[in-house]
Design a protein around this motif. Structure first.
Motif, PDB file in Angstrom:
ATOM      1  N   GLY A 190       0.796  -1.219   0.000  1.00  0.00           N
ATOM      2  CA  GLY A 190       0.000   0.000   0.000  1.00  0.00           C
ATOM      3  C   GLY A 190       0.829   1.270   0.000  1.00  0.00           C
ATOM      4  O   GLY A 190       0.448   2.278  -0.601  1.00  0.00           O
ATOM      5  N   PHE A 191       2.003   1.262   0.659  1.00  0.00           N
ATOM      6  CA  PHE A 191       2.877   2.436   0.636  1.00  0.00           C
ATOM      7  C   PHE A 191       3.207   2.819  -0.808  1.00  0.00           C
ATOM      8  O   PHE A 191       3.175   3.996  -1.181  1.00  0.00           O
ATOM      9  CB  PHE A 191       4.195   2.155   1.374  1.00  0.00           C
ATOM     10  N   GLN A 192       3.524   1.804  -1.616  1.00  0.00           N
ATOM     11  CA  GLN A 192       3.874   2.068  -3.006  1.00  0.00           C
ATOM     12  C   GLN A 192       2.655   2.494  -3.825  1.00  0.00           C
ATOM     13  O   GLN A 192       2.740   3.388  -4.669  1.00  0.00           O
ATOM     14  CB  GLN A 192       4.508   0.822  -3.622  1.00  0.00           C
ATOM     15  N   VAL A 193       1.536   1.864  -3.573  1.00  0.00           N
ATOM     16  CA  VAL A 193       0.324   2.170  -4.325  1.00  0.00           C
ATOM     17  C   VAL A 193      -0.121   3.614  -4.090  1.00  0.00           C
ATOM     18  O   VAL A 193      -0.439   4.353  -5.045  1.00  0.00           O
ATOM     19  CB  VAL A 193      -0.805   1.183  -3.946  1.00  0.00           C
ATOM     20  N   ILE A 194      -0.142   4.040  -2.838  1.00  0.00           N
ATOM     21  CA  ILE A 194      -0.559   5.411  -2.526  1.00  0.00           C
ATOM     22  C   ILE A 194       0.458   6.416  -3.063  1.00  0.00           C
ATOM     23  O   ILE A 194       0.086   7.480  -3.577  1.00  0.00           O
ATOM     24  CB  ILE A 194      -0.763   5.582  -1.008  1.00  0.00           C
ATOM     25  N   GLU A 195       1.727   6.098  -2.963  1.00  0.00           N
ATOM     26  CA  GLU A 195       2.761   6.985  -3.515  1.00  0.00           C
ATOM     27  C   GLU A 195       2.566   7.142  -5.021  1.00  0.00           C
ATOM     28  O   GLU A 195       2.662   8.249  -5.567  1.00  0.00           O
ATOM     29  CB  GLU A 195       4.148   6.425  -3.212  1.00  0.00           C
ATOM     30  N   ILE A 216      10.070   9.288   9.098  1.00  0.00           N
ATOM     31  CA  ILE A 216       9.135   8.169   8.929  1.00  0.00           C
ATOM     32  C   ILE A 216       7.994   8.610   8.026  1.00  0.00           C
ATOM     33  O   ILE A 216       7.280   9.571   8.319  1.00  0.00           O
ATOM     34  CB  ILE A 216       8.585   7.705  10.287  1.00  0.00           C
ATOM     35  N   ARG A 217       7.825   7.919   6.916  1.00  0.00           N
ATOM     36  CA  ARG A 217       6.807   8.282   5.931  1.00  0.00           C
ATOM     37  C   ARG A 217       5.494   7.517   6.095  1.00  0.00           C
ATOM     38  O   ARG A 217       4.452   7.967   5.638  1.00  0.00           O
ATOM     39  CB  ARG A 217       7.345   8.044   4.522  1.00  0.00           C
ATOM     40  N   GLY A 218       5.559   6.359   6.718  1.00  0.00           N
ATOM     41  CA  GLY A 218       4.337   5.582   6.888  1.00  0.00           C
ATOM     42  C   GLY A 218       4.521   4.448   7.865  1.00  0.00           C
ATOM     43  O   GLY A 218       5.607   3.867   7.953  1.00  0.00           O
ATOM     44  N   ILE A 219       3.472   4.140   8.625  1.00  0.00           N
ATOM     45  CA  ILE A 219       3.476   3.021   9.569  1.00  0.00           C
ATOM     46  C   ILE A 219       2.136   2.301   9.453  1.00  0.00           C
ATOM     47  O   ILE A 219       1.070   2.936   9.513  1.00  0.00           O
ATOM     48  CB  ILE A 219       3.662   3.483  11.032  1.00  0.00           C
ATOM     49  N   PHE A 273       3.560  -5.903  10.720  1.00  0.00           N
ATOM     50  CA  PHE A 273       4.032  -4.587  11.139  1.00  0.00           C
ATOM     51  C   PHE A 273       4.967  -4.061  10.074  1.00  0.00           C
ATOM     52  O   PHE A 273       5.964  -4.693   9.760  1.00  0.00           O
ATOM     53  CB  PHE A 273       4.743  -4.696  12.495  1.00  0.00           C
ATOM     54  N   MET A 274       4.625  -2.888   9.504  1.00  0.00           N
ATOM     55  CA  MET A 274       5.421  -2.370   8.402  1.00  0.00           C
ATOM     56  C   MET A 274       5.605  -0.872   8.521  1.00  0.00           C
ATOM     57  O   MET A 274       4.763  -0.165   9.065  1.00  0.00           O
ATOM     58  CB  MET A 274       4.768  -2.737   7.067  1.00  0.00           C
ATOM     59  N   TYR A 275       6.750  -0.398   8.047  1.00  0.00           N
ATOM     60  CA  TYR A 275       7.035   1.026   8.087  1.00  0.00           C
ATOM     61  C   TYR A 275       7.973   1.391   6.954  1.00  0.00           C
ATOM     62  O   TYR A 275       8.702   0.561   6.413  1.00  0.00           O
ATOM     63  CB  TYR A 275       7.633   1.427   9.447  1.00  0.00           C
TER      64      TYR A 275
END
Length: 279
Positions: free
Chosen positions: A124-129, A225-228, A274-276
């Motif tokens: 999801g971090f990549q998708v939203i970016e 920190i860009r996302g958790i 758990f991802m960040y």
């Protein structure tokens, strides 16, 4: 000027409102349990699936979307000449990426497929970016380069009550050696290069939280920190305890989401992801 449409799959674990906000097309995987088939997080919810899973006679099975499902989406989204960037779960864990690539070769639309090498909210971090950059009018090549940057700075840990589901689902990688030594043990693994590999073995969820926090503090020291994200398979109590610890050291919001049924089918009930992402 043509716009860029973002496509992903149902393993992102992102909330529906966020996906709708960025107009992201989601292609669902399939999960089969006791002879019945469901579209992942569409025709069965995460908690309903866990209830079914606990009562099931056999382990559930999962499958990637059919090539035709991707092809229909690509044809529809690219009909007006818009470009399509399709970002998917790790090719090391599913044939979803390969199915998307096959459809990309068949469609007349302009499609680029990306292997995120991640899953859940780390995907999801990549998708939203990608969606944010597309809204800003940036080129596909720039977005793809950025996604590689995000991947290199993303960490994903998985904690399960038992390795049974990962082993039988073929997703265990080097952690196979732990079998037979896990009585009363909570194994902590990490997703690296698309494969689950072992990190630590602890004896309680309180030790799980401490171990994850130790890694988090070390990995993010001196970084932005860009996302958790925390995803859980009916283990909200531990997810909340982990969030409380995180909030003591950073003001970055922590998103807690139920794990999608396809993920839970391989991790089993009680699992925590758990991802960040920090740079």
């Amino acid at each position: 000027m043509h716009t860029i449409k973002i496509v992903t799959d149902s393993t992102t674990d992102l909330p529906k409102e966020l996906l709708e906000q960025f107009r992201i097309e989601v292609i669902p995987l399939q999960v089969d349990i006791d002879g019945e088939s469901y579209l992942d997080n569409v025709t069965i919810s995460p908690l309903s699936f866990i209830d079914r899973m606990r009562e099931a006679k056999e382990l559930p099975k999962t499958s990637q979307p059919a090539v035709g499902v991707f092809l229909e989406a690509y044809n529809r989204l690219g009909a007006d000449g818009d470009l399509i960037l399709s970002v998917h779960m790790s090719s090391g864990m599913s044939g979803t990426y390969q199915a998307a690539c096959m459809a990309a070769e068949m469609t007349t639309s302009h499609v680029q497929v990306v292997d995120s090498q991640m899953i859940s909210q780390a995907l999801g971090f990549q998708v939203i970016e990608a969606a944010r950059m597309a809204d800003e009018g940036l080129a596909v090549s720039s977005i793809v380069d950025r996604l590689k940057h995000v991947l290199e700075r993303t960490t994903l840990f998985v904690v399960v009550d038992t390795l049974e589901y990962l082993v039988k689902g073929g997703r265990i990688g080097k952690a196979t050696g732990w079998i037979g030594t896990l009585l009363n043990i909570k194994p902590i693994s990490r997703l690296q290069n698309g494969v689950v590999t072992p990190v630590a073995r602890v004896r309680s969820f309180s030790h799980v939280v401490k171990t994850l926090m130790d890694h988090f503090e070390e990995d993010t020291k001196g970084k932005v920190i860009r996302g958790i994200g925390i995803s859980h398979a009916d283990n909200m109590s531990i997810a909340e305890k982990l969030r409380q610890k995180i909030e003591l050291i950073t003001s970055v919001p922590v998103r807690i989401c139920p794990a999608t049924p396809v993920i839970t089918a391989h991790t089993g009930p009680g699992a925590i992801g758990f991802m960040y992402y920090a740079e």
